[in-house]
Design an enzyme around this catalytic site. Structure first.
Site, PDB file in Angstrom:
ATOM      1  N   ASP A  35      -0.752  -0.928 -10.596  1.00 19.42           N
ATOM      2  CA  ASP A  35      -0.985  -2.341 -10.329  1.00 19.42           C
ATOM      3  C   ASP A  35      -0.866  -3.106 -11.646  1.00 19.42           C
ATOM      4  OD1 ASP A  35      -1.450  -2.212  -7.592  1.00 19.42           O
ATOM      5  OD2 ASP A  35      -3.601  -1.845  -7.844  1.00 19.42           O
ATOM      6  N   GLU A  60       0.818  -1.218   0.000  1.00 21.33           N
ATOM      7  CA  GLU A  60       0.000   0.000   0.000  1.00 21.33           C
ATOM      8  C   GLU A  60       0.854   1.273   0.000  1.00 21.33           C
ATOM      9  OE1 GLU A  60      -2.676  -1.095  -0.628  1.00 21.33           O
ATOM     10  OE2 GLU A  60      -3.092  -2.903   0.510  1.00 21.33           O
TER      11      GLU A  60
END
Length: 501
Positions: free
Chosen positions: A314, A175
């Site tokens: 991502d 994260e």
């Protein structure tokens, strides 16, 4: 210099449901993203191309790509995809999907049947990519007891070395989460650089920055460039010509429509047109190259020296969420050097001096608000409490099993499984899914299943029922046997919660 960074991650899904959330998520991402991405990178590597991008692969995803159960499940999933293509009523859709499924099945059988490690290792060995590692099971590190944080990171890096023959020197922190002092743990683990989000560097991402008093470099995601591709509100994948992610042919589950328009109902969306999508890809490749060139020039002029631009995403965006993403990515990786843009990895940037003055980095993440609210806010207060409980139980149980004995202990499979269940229970994914109301029920159930396994094993172990503890650990290991090299003897249990040292 331009650096592209991809973060590949899924939580442990094997043996924990299939549909709508579970192993299907893994197999879709594998087929749509990991297969085409590695195939494209392999082709570029065979052309002699190096330093294409920095590729982060979390240990928990790597474990699934090597897991026999997952490999067998993926093979069946690809065969089922081919069968579904035969059942499509629309002839063009049937032909297109059959060809895609057949190609994916052939590629999987040729290169992947022995796992992901043999596919990825040549890319690392040839210098085509820089491998970024991370801690086991993707915990939100700032909220984690430093003893388990240290263990998870060191074991994650060792896991990478076991699979790929190299111990990563860079990581994509889960994260992008940071708390002051973590740079000390990174330095101790041999980490030289890591990723943060752009706002953590107050938006000045033109150079990496050493963090506080350390030599560890933080690289920030350039949001002006990254958001050109994908942002919370816009980006290339929303173009009308691209395949729509949310609209299915209900008889087969195949996706047969294009986006058409953001406000167009699924029933009214136009059929997918590959030629129109390809033209849109070319348009967006040209736009991205122009954006990168403009950003490099403006940032270099602003700071008075050659600047760095880091775009980070991502991996699953390319293929799984954005069907045309892998093709766009290959065309971009070819177009950038042709436009005279220097492309490299984060390690290239660090070693070549794209590093500015030290920064007093503060608490941050790449979540909502760029703080920690997604992982410690009111919506997930129950999971925060659960995480604290399971971590304390795990560390206390492992510590008690040592009975104050300073001599080296034998491998303890019960303690190993206790830590596997603990790490799975505290994965950052569960709080994210709850905060974003994305399969929140599944996320909470997963956190509690692993917590239950931990409690059950720990209760037997601390209650003097060693035989039962071993039996329970073996049972749970059949479902959650990831990280076979995980060794609980490497967990320090004699240091109080608090500082890094």
């Amino acid at each position: 210099m331009f650096a592209l960074v991809l973060h590949s991650h899924l939580p442990w899904l094997a043996n924990h449901g299939r549909w709508p959330v579970g192993e299907e998520w893994l197999y879709q991402s594998w087929a749509d993203s990991y297969l085409p991405l590695t195939d494209m990178l392999t082709s570029l590597a065979e052309e002699g191309r190096t330093n294409l991008l920095s590729l982060g692969i979390t240990p928990v995803l790597a474990a699934q790509l090597d897991d026999p159960h997952c490999l067998s499940g993926m093979h069946h999933w690809l065969a089922n995809w081919q069968l579904r293509a035969h059942e499509a009523a629309d002839r063009e859709l049937s032909i297109r999907e059959h060809r895609s499924a057949a190609a994916a099945l052939e590629l999987f059988e040729k290169r992947w049947r022995h796992g992901g490690s043999p596919v990825l290792r040549p890319l690392v060995d040839s210098g085509a990519v820089e491998l970024l590692g991370g801690p086991l099971a993707h915990p939100f590190q700032p909220l984690l007891d430093p003893r388990l944080r240290e263990f998870s990171l060191s074991q994650g890096l060792s896991d990478a070395h076991l699979r790929w023959g190299t111990r990563p020197r860079g990581i994509w922190a889960p994260e992008c989460a940071y708390d002051p002092g973590m740079e000390i743990g990174y330095a101790d683990a041999g980490i030289t650089h890591f990723m943060v989000d752009g706002p953590a560097l107050r938006g000045d991402t033109s150079l990496g920055r050493t963090v506080r008093d350390s030599d560890v470099v933080a690289f920030g995601r350039d949001l002006d460039v990254s958001y050109r591709v994908w942002s919370p509100k816009s980006g290339y994948p929303g173009h009308a010509a691209y395949r729509d992610f949310h609209t299915y042919d209900h008889a087969t589950g195949l996706k047969d429509k294009r986006v058409t328009g953001r406000t167009v109902d699924s029933a009214d969306k136009a059929p997918y047109d590959p030629a129109a999508a390809s033209a849109a890809i070319d348009k967006h490749v040209a736009d991205f190259v122009a954006t990168v060139r403009s950003r490099l020039r403006s940032e270099s002029a602003r700071i008075g020296r050659p600047a760095l631009v880091v775009a980070a995403f991502d991996t699953e965006l390319f293929g799984h969420w954005w069907f045309e993403g892998p093709v766009w990515l290959e065309r971009v990786l070819r177009a950038l050097p042709e436009a005279g843009i220097d492309v490299g990895t984060l390690e290239n940037a660090r070693s070549r001096g794209y590093v500015g003055s030290p920064v007093e980095l503060e608490k941050s993440s790449w979540g909502s608000g760029k703080d920690w609210r997604v992982w410690n806010g009111d919506a997930v207060s129950d999971l925060v409490a659960l995480n604290a409980e399971v971590v304390t139980t795990a560390i206390d149980t492992v510590h008690a099993s040592r009975n104050g004995n300073p001599e080296p202990e034998l491998r303890n499979r019960v303690n190993d499984q206790i830590l596997r269940e603990t790490l799975n229970s505290i994965a950052s994914d569960w709080a994210f899914m709850v905060s974003k109301d994305s399969a929140a029920g599944y996320a909470r159930q997963r956190a509690h299943v692993h917590a239950h396994a931990l409690r059950e094993i720990a209760d037997a172990a601390t209650g003097g029922r060693a035989e039962l503890a071993t039996e329970l650990a073996d049972r749970w290991n059949r479902a959650d046997g990831l990280f076979p090299s995980l060794d609980a003897r490497r967990l320090r249990t004699d240091r109080p919660f608090g500082g890094e040292r």
